[in-house]
Design an enzyme around this catalytic site. Structure first.
Site: not given
Lengths: 594, 594
Positions: B295, B439-441
């Site tokens: 993140r 992406y990655e949340g």
């Protein structure tokens, strides 16, 4: 691909409930344009776009236009769809009956443009550019040119294109180098190269009529020396039959981020035969007629793509299950709940909705005034309406395309990773929507048009056509308890706009850099107030009707208005602060330090 | 393609002037990390990225990855560039010396990640994912696994991938269905299908080490039953030599909006041999170690692409002539002036610059605390630093990627129509930058992480690590006349953040929907205050140094700070209003009305 369904109910709301359809029917030549007729046309248009154009949207993006030896092919299915489009008469709606048009108000055409843009943005550019070209020809060309070209253009047999940009000049058209050599018979021979010509070459029509900005040998420098010429791809006899090739060729098409099914061409003119449209050296004026038609159309493209993205996002939010609702009463029996239950997803959907429905109302308002400006008999009333349209054109173009791009991105965000891959079509909306912020004058140029031309024009006369109705309405509702969550915040935002306007009028006159530095934020502030005014009016109708037969529809109107007022309109404060900060921090920044 | 040049001067400013390099050098194991060493590493990294990675950025986008019978090929030149990348040791910077790493602080690696992301966003994802995988293995795997896998991963001979998402679940990993069957020898056999696996299959390395979330037969439902497994593409002997194919295959790669040179794969596991990483059912915890590393890296991708877009836009604004400067003193002798003279163009450039330099400072601050959290000896000080990193991770990820996308779009806008065509590479920045918000949340998930997990954690303990330094600094500068255009507006924005935080703490506890509805705007408010604090500190340094040897650099710092305070920070008011409006208007909207 998200399954688009024409928002007939909301179009009807704008046309029949928010705006007075009687105003339209009362216009000269519109006596038979009954509300029922209008809705029947839109229903039919919606069906056509859903069934014929939408299915080609993603395939058109994937396949794109192709270029081979000067010929441009549109993607599979486009020729057939275009043939059906003209057979159904969709290009003829507002053209003059004298040349085969139906003479309907432009209002209807603008609603049609929204629907087309939702279903297939790229397709819409082909008839869209023809509209703009017809506007200029109808207004400025002589009778012989009109008779020779307009009937087939209005019928859609021939299309139009606007040839303005050259490699070294886009915004600054004063630098145009394309030459027009006068001939003894009054015609001209044009030579030069134009780029970024939307629909400049394609295989949908047997001829393409270019409107070309060019310079005659003795022309003054700059924009004062620019004239507008009509140059057909194929020469045309007096009896409207095709004669032979003209010196017009397509040099290449651009590889772009999006609108792959729309051809963007380099068009070369090599001693191509053309005719002057309007007066010599008055090309910029004629071009602006065409351009203003296009600018409104481009704003509406933003609206259309925002609607399509909204519908796609709602459908996905209903079907995608992921995570649990915070509120137990919303929880389903499955392993997870539809993401529609999540507050942040609803925030995204309502943002899109508030922009889209607000912009539909704005487009409707401007379209109605456009028709009034063209048809009213009283010259003062015509002028007032024209002032309003002139004022709002840059706002419609810039704000509605910014919202369209924002909505497309929010729609994609609702899909998460599934939005970034091509399969669902959401990323195409983002790529397609992006061009609308750029072409027909970038949104920065629109902002400069608003603050540099429209505000100061005739000592602020245009502005009154917007400020007065807002002011009257705020006064009228000042003590209306049902409006108490709307009137005060709108009054506050409007006050900011008034102060920012006064500041610009004063400072911008002294120093144009102040106006230039404030322009983009001022335009957005202006647009937020315009939408605030329209949302308050829509909320008023919603409150009145929310216990009736269509309660759900009207309650949603009131709720969306509340969302707009609580979540979006407060941005007016930040925009006001940015405007009032002045441009010093930008202009004093040292060039070498960038 | 814009010609990227590593912003060494500004990296040095952040590292050596804004942050105290002595803090870094004072950390255990960092005694030899002198400022000169750090700058030498960055210089070398910059040269590598400019010369080897940047030239492949556009060709990589055009060619993309290809998939043929389970094999994925990266675009031409990527294999050679990757070989040079690992030969130069760029993958080894912060890995543990025990496994062949150089044991440098993560701070340096994060600056390297910015440079790589500017030069070639897609390329950076291959070593980037390996970093995340190494973090989790180093922290959770047993000694044998570490010994078997880490040396080759740190050396870059093998790469890593994170296999979390499945077709029916991304955000909600509790629904993972991939199965892990325990074997008598303590290993597992994994079966299931994962999607959206970045760098899941490619031709850069001889092996790919997958970290896979899966469920054992008796696992509890939901996230409590998820475990993390290490599954190599090719089996590996104890002596680290390759053995034979494992049951891991790539089913397809996605067609995406951007990052075409990065493979996004469906990875199928069919009785694939794997080992547990960490404790059974503790997979989410281990996954979050990996995820948090990623993140921060993703936030930095946003920073990197914003810098690249800024540089491209500045170059174009200097060379493109169009229109006349309002101010006669800025007019050139040519037919028109460079568009850099126009206030609205400067507004666009300074917006990009204010975000990019502000975010570089934010990234530096978080990176320094990350190293402190890992290396300090005093447990309380370690915890404080870790609290800060935990708090800021969602802010870095969401805000910096939003800014990256915004900057990429502004950069494109500066180019006008030339930005929309592929030729100049500006539209690629937009398409590439867009994934980082997802992406990655998704950024919405980051906002929920901030308000739902980070704020309430330990009764608000994390928050103090941010609020206290801001508060002290504001108090310290309350009467400093040189700071009078910065201290009061920051104090005002900070006051809004404090009130919004108190409101969330109170209301969000009672009703999580209130926190959920406010999350996105709260995160942005938080980030604007963080950047305000950093810009005020940077302005302070700039004011101190602006008459010295590098006056131009420091005057630009002060001017950009002023721009930020005048033009961007006022948005805090609108965000505050949106937060305080509550979520009622969203949650009461009727589902059927969407």
């Amino acid at each position: 691909m998200p399954n688009y369904s024409t928002p007939l109910r909301d179009l009807r709301f704008v046309y029949r409930e928010l705006l007075d359809p009687g105003v339209m029917q009362g216009l000269p030549g519109c006596e038979e344009v009954t509300p029922d007729l209008v809705m029947a046309i839109l229903e039919e248009a919606g069906r056509f776009c859903e069934e014929r154009l939408q299915p080609l949207n993603r395939s058109g993006d994937e396949e794109g236009c192709s270029f081979d030896g000067g010929r441009v092919s549109t993607p599979t299915g486009f020729r057939e769809a275009y043939r059906q489009f003209i057979e159904a008469g969709w290009t003829t709606l507002y053209g003059s009956p004298e040349y085969g048009g139906q003479g309907l108000p432009k209002f209807i055409n603008m609603m049609l443009e929204e629907i087309i843009s939702s279903a297939n943005f790229s397709f819409g550019l082909y008839p869209g550019l023809t509209n703009g070209a017809c506007s200029a020809i109808e207004r400025y060309a002589d009778a012989a040119l009109k008779q020779r070209f307009l009937p087939n253009m209005i019928a859609g047999k021939w299309s139009g294109a606007m040839c303005l940009t050259e490699p070294h000049c886009g915004t600054d058209l004063g630098m145009v180098r394309t030459r027009a050599e006068p001939q003894a018979d009054g015609s001209y021979l044009l030579s030069g190269s134009k780029m970024f010509i939307t629909a400049g070459e394609h295989d949908l029509t047997e001829n393409i009529i270019h409107l070309v900005l060019a310079r005659t040998p003795d022309a003054p420098r700059g924009t004062q020396g620019i004239s507008l010429f009509l140059v057909p791809k194929i020469k045309v006899n007096d009896d409207q039959t095709l004669s032979g090739a003209n010196g017009v060729s397509c040099g290449s098409i651009e590889e772009k981020m999006g609108i792959h099914a729309s051809s963007t061409c380099v068009i070369n003119f090599d001693n191509a035969l053309g005719w002057l449209v309007g007066e010599l050296y008055q090309g910029m004026e004629a071009m602006f007629v065409m351009m203003n038609t296009e600018r409104l159309a481009v704003g509406i493209q933003g609206l259309g793509i925002g609607e399509a993205a909204y519908q796609g996002a709602v459908a996905y939010a209903r079907e995608r299950v992921q995570g649990r609702a915070f509120d137990a009463s919303r929880q389903t029996e499955g392993e997870a709940d539809p993401i529609l239950v999540h507050p942040d997803v609803r925030r995204m959907l309502l943002t899109m909705r508030a922009y889209t429905e607000g912009n539909r109302a704005l487009a409707g308002w401007v379209a109605r005034e456009l028709d009034r400006s063209l048809r009213l008999e009283d010259p003062r009333a015509r002028r007032d309406a024209a002032d309003f349209v002139a004022l709002m054109t840059p706002v419609v173009k810039a704000f509605m395309t910014d919202c369209g791009f924002e909505a497309a991105n929010i729609g994609m965000q609702v899909y998460g990773g599934h939005g970034y891959i091509r399969e669902h079509g959401m990323e195409q909306f983002v790529r397609d929507a992006r061009i609308a912020q750029i072409y027909e004058g970038t949104n920065g140029i629109q902002a400069l048009d608003l603050v540099g031309r429209k505000l100061p024009a005739h000592a602020g006369r245009y502005l009154r056509q917007f400020f007065h109705p807002v002011q009257y309405y705020l006064q009228e509702k000042a003590n209306d308890v049902s409006m108490q969550s709307f009137q005060p915040p709108l009054a506050k935002a409007f006050g900011r706009l008034q102060r920012a306007t006064a500041w610009l009028a004063q400072r911008g006159m002294q120093n144009p850099e102040e106006a230039g530095g404030a322009a983009s934020e001022y335009l957005r502030l202006f647009a937020l107030v315009a939408l605030g005014y329209l949302w308050m009016r829509m909320a008023e109708i919603g409150i009145r009707e929310r216990d009736g037969a269509e309660a759900l529809f009207y309650r949603a109107k009131v709720a969306t208005a509340s969302f707009y007022f609580e979540r979006i309109l407060p941005q007016s404060g930040a925009l006001f602060a940015a405007v009032m900060a002045g441009s010093k921090c930008m202009m004093s920044f040292e060039d070498d330090a960038f």
